[in-house]
Scaffold this motif. Sequence first.
Motif, PDB file in Angstrom:
ATOM      1  N   TYR A 108       0.855  -1.181   0.000  1.00 44.44           N
ATOM      2  CA  TYR A 108       0.000   0.000   0.000  1.00 44.44           C
ATOM      3  C   TYR A 108       0.897   1.238   0.000  1.00 44.44           C
ATOM      4  N   ARG A 109       0.585   2.172  -0.897  1.00 46.82           N
ATOM      5  CA  ARG A 109       1.394   3.391  -1.050  1.00 46.82           C
ATOM      6  C   ARG A 109       0.592   4.604  -0.574  1.00 46.82           C
ATOM      7  N   TYR A 110       1.239   5.483   0.159  1.00 45.65           N
ATOM      8  CA  TYR A 110       0.589   6.702   0.636  1.00 45.65           C
ATOM      9  C   TYR A 110       1.634   7.808   0.732  1.00 45.65           C
ATOM     10  N   GLU A 111       1.171   9.008   0.932  1.00 42.10           N
ATOM     11  CA  GLU A 111       2.080  10.150   1.024  1.00 42.10           C
ATOM     12  C   GLU A 111       2.121  10.656   2.462  1.00 42.10           C
ATOM     13  N   GLU A 112       3.314  10.914   2.948  1.00 44.84           N
ATOM     14  CA  GLU A 112       3.504  11.447   4.296  1.00 44.84           C
ATOM     15  C   GLU A 112       4.574  12.524   4.255  1.00 44.84           C
ATOM     16  N   ALA A 113       4.197  13.725   4.679  1.00 43.72           N
ATOM     17  CA  ALA A 113       5.118  14.867   4.686  1.00 43.72           C
ATOM     18  C   ALA A 113       5.747  15.076   3.315  1.00 43.72           C
ATOM     19  N   GLY A 114       4.914  14.910   2.272  1.00 47.69           N
ATOM     20  CA  GLY A 114       5.380  15.141   0.915  1.00 47.69           C
ATOM     21  C   GLY A 114       6.226  14.032   0.336  1.00 47.69           C
ATOM     22  N   GLU A 115       6.326  12.904   1.043  1.00 43.93           N
ATOM     23  CA  GLU A 115       7.156  11.790   0.581  1.00 43.93           C
ATOM     24  C   GLU A 115       6.307  10.548   0.385  1.00 43.93           C
ATOM     25  N   GLN A 116       6.517   9.839  -0.716  1.00 48.50           N
ATOM     26  CA  GLN A 116       5.802   8.598  -0.985  1.00 48.50           C
ATOM     27  C   GLN A 116       6.370   7.476  -0.131  1.00 48.50           C
ATOM     28  N   ARG A 117       5.496   6.774   0.574  1.00 49.84           N
ATOM     29  CA  ARG A 117       5.918   5.627   1.375  1.00 49.84           C
ATOM     30  C   ARG A 117       5.098   4.406   0.975  1.00 49.84           C
ATOM     31  N   THR A 118       5.740   3.259   1.018  1.00 51.03           N
ATOM     32  CA  THR A 118       5.089   2.007   0.631  1.00 51.03           C
ATOM     33  C   THR A 118       5.231   0.994   1.754  1.00 51.03           C
ATOM     34  N   VAL A 119       4.108   0.410   2.157  1.00 54.50           N
ATOM     35  CA  VAL A 119       4.069  -0.517   3.293  1.00 54.50           C
ATOM     36  C   VAL A 119       3.628  -1.900   2.810  1.00 54.50           C
ATOM     37  N   ASP A 120       4.289  -2.934   3.296  1.00 50.49           N
ATOM     38  CA  ASP A 120       3.887  -4.312   3.013  1.00 50.49           C
ATOM     39  C   ASP A 120       2.614  -4.617   3.814  1.00 50.49           C
ATOM     40  N   ILE A 121       1.519  -4.923   3.111  1.00 52.38           N
ATOM     41  CA  ILE A 121       0.242  -5.204   3.791  1.00 52.38           C
ATOM     42  C   ILE A 121      -0.200  -6.655   3.580  1.00 52.38           C
ATOM     43  N   SER A 122       0.750  -7.534   3.252  1.00 53.95           N
ATOM     44  CA  SER A 122       0.416  -8.945   3.075  1.00 53.95           C
ATOM     45  C   SER A 122      -0.233  -9.499   4.336  1.00 53.95           C
ATOM     46  N   ARG A 123       0.295  -9.101   5.489  1.00 50.33           N
ATOM     47  CA  ARG A 123      -0.291  -9.494   6.773  1.00 50.33           C
ATOM     48  C   ARG A 123      -1.322  -8.455   7.173  1.00 50.33           C
ATOM     49  N   GLN A 124      -2.541  -8.891   7.397  1.00 49.39           N
ATOM     50  CA  GLN A 124      -3.621  -8.024   7.866  1.00 49.39           C
ATOM     51  C   GLN A 124      -4.717  -8.907   8.453  1.00 49.39           C
ATOM     52  N   ASN A 125      -5.509  -8.357   9.338  1.00 52.31           N
ATOM     53  CA  ASN A 125      -6.644  -9.073   9.925  1.00 52.31           C
ATOM     54  C   ASN A 125      -7.825  -8.906   8.961  1.00 52.31           C
ATOM     55  N   PRO A 126      -8.235  -9.983   8.275  1.00 57.58           N
ATOM     56  CA  PRO A 126      -9.268  -9.839   7.241  1.00 57.58           C
ATOM     57  C   PRO A 126     -10.697  -9.908   7.765  1.00 57.58           C
ATOM     58  N   SER A 127     -10.878  -9.797   9.085  1.00 54.09           N
ATOM     59  CA  SER A 127     -12.237  -9.895   9.626  1.00 54.09           C
ATOM     60  C   SER A 127     -13.115  -8.736   9.183  1.00 54.09           C
ATOM     61  N   TRP A 128     -12.514  -7.663   8.628  1.00 49.08           N
ATOM     62  CA  TRP A 128     -13.312  -6.535   8.134  1.00 49.08           C
ATOM     63  C   TRP A 128     -14.069  -6.897   6.859  1.00 49.08           C
ATOM     64  N   VAL A 129     -13.724  -8.028   6.224  1.00 50.63           N
ATOM     65  CA  VAL A 129     -14.488  -8.523   5.072  1.00 50.63           C
ATOM     66  C   VAL A 129     -14.898  -9.973   5.323  1.00 50.63           C
ATOM     67  N   SER A 130     -15.262 -10.268   6.554  1.00 48.12           N
ATOM     68  CA  SER A 130     -15.623 -11.616   6.963  1.00 48.12           C
ATOM     69  C   SER A 130     -16.615 -12.273   6.006  1.00 48.12           C
ATOM     70  N   THR A 131     -16.273 -13.478   5.575  1.00 50.54           N
ATOM     71  CA  THR A 131     -17.143 -14.381   4.819  1.00 50.54           C
ATOM     72  C   THR A 131     -17.397 -13.946   3.380  1.00 50.54           C
ATOM     73  N   GLY A 132     -17.196 -12.690   3.077  1.00 48.44           N
ATOM     74  CA  GLY A 132     -17.387 -12.215   1.712  1.00 48.44           C
ATOM     75  C   GLY A 132     -16.090 -11.906   1.005  1.00 48.44           C
ATOM     76  N   GLY A 133     -14.946 -11.903   1.758  1.00 51.14           N
ATOM     77  CA  GLY A 133     -13.700 -11.530   1.110  1.00 51.14           C
ATOM     78  C   GLY A 133     -12.451 -11.897   1.865  1.00 51.14           C
ATOM     79  N   ASP A 134     -12.524 -12.845   2.807  1.00 50.20           N
ATOM     80  CA  ASP A 134     -11.384 -13.049   3.703  1.00 50.20           C
ATOM     81  C   ASP A 134     -10.536 -14.283   3.422  1.00 50.20           C
ATOM     82  N   MET A 135     -10.942 -15.175   2.547  1.00 52.78           N
ATOM     83  CA  MET A 135     -10.255 -16.455   2.414  1.00 52.78           C
ATOM     84  C   MET A 135      -8.935 -16.336   1.659  1.00 52.78           C
ATOM     85  N   ILE A 136      -8.093 -17.355   1.831  1.00 53.18           N
ATOM     86  CA  ILE A 136      -6.775 -17.473   1.201  1.00 53.18           C
ATOM     87  C   ILE A 136      -6.767 -18.769   0.403  1.00 53.18           C
TER      88      ILE A 136
END
Length: 390
Positions: A244-272
């Motif tokens: 995931y890429r975002y801007e902070e203090a005018g600088e582009q930063r990229t974060v690895d989001i492979s690990r996340q708690n997928p319960s925010w899309v429970s049952t409709g989007g969480d499987m692997i």
Amino acid sequence: MSVTSTDQPTPDRGSLREAAAGQDRPELRKSIEEIVEAGFLGVTLRVHDERGEWAGSAGLRELGGTERPPVDGHFRIGSNTKTFTAALALRLVAEGAFGLDDPVADHLPEFGPDRRITVRMLLRHTSGVFNFTGEVGEDGTVVPGIGLPYGEGGEAWLDDRFRTYRPEELVELALSKPARFEPGTGWSYSNTNYVLLRLLIEKATGRPFAAEMRRLVLEPLGLSGTVVPETSPEIPEPYAHAYYRYEEAGEQRTVDISRQNPSWVSTGGDMISTTRDLHTFISALTGGRLLPAPLLAEMCAPHPTGIPNMDYGLGVFVVTTDDGGTIISHNGGISGYAALMYSTPDGGRTLTASLTYVDDAAMTLAGTFQQVTKQLVEKVFGGGQAAPAS
């Protein structure tokens, strides 16, 4: 992990070369190379057709590395989860746990859903219930739901991505909002429908959703690479990384989001899952090896969505190709991962794939995704339109 980046690197030609199983298919190898060249970090493709099996990958497994994505690697499948959930629900219908036309309120009275909403409406997205991840009205008005990685809430989602959401609170949020339309009078894609299905399945069987998924879908088909993660942020090795890429203090930063708690899309989007397991699943489903013929026919019966050449059944898109053919499909997208799953109605030809990329709040690659997916489907099925990743 966080790294500073203004753009993703361009892999060298060596990293674009096919890592493939099966016979040489230069047209498929070229397709995955073009997807990487269009801006995606990595892609893994698996095709089964009259010529046999082909599987290959292109691009990078992770930023800063040199390895290609693992051909049999794991990935988050997003809304392809809905097809698994629908298959499970229909297996339970076959067992007599509940009926397609049962009022949902008979099983979940504690949530007070409209008594006109049936199980069939949940599966088909015709219930009219508010989508807990937010709605956009016909006039462009946005009614926010829980945090998403897009729009103004993007960075808030990033900070909150390990939070646990209970299915009950997702449903309570959704049912506190006005319905989009009277039950059965329209079509609107809503993740809430599938969280309600989870709660209904657990109430009707007295067993956890994940246990029922293993009993009736994963174990019978031998899907050892497919996981219902619940609230776990982990993804089994091997896997390609998402960002995931975002801007902070005018600088582009990229974060690895492979690990996340997928319960925010429970049952409709969480499987692997893996491309191999997705092929086995969709081929068995459409080929009649998972559901009785009458229920499979119900699942694949097209209901109009308002999207050109794309109807919806019970947990699947029914796509009409440019040459008048039919494809059974569902795609999925979840913050840096996209998953493709297509099959002919008899299960004889399938396409399954994973795309990884650097996501952002503006959904920069959304249009490109539609374009490259459409081209890939045309190459494998001889004409067609990609179902949206939702």
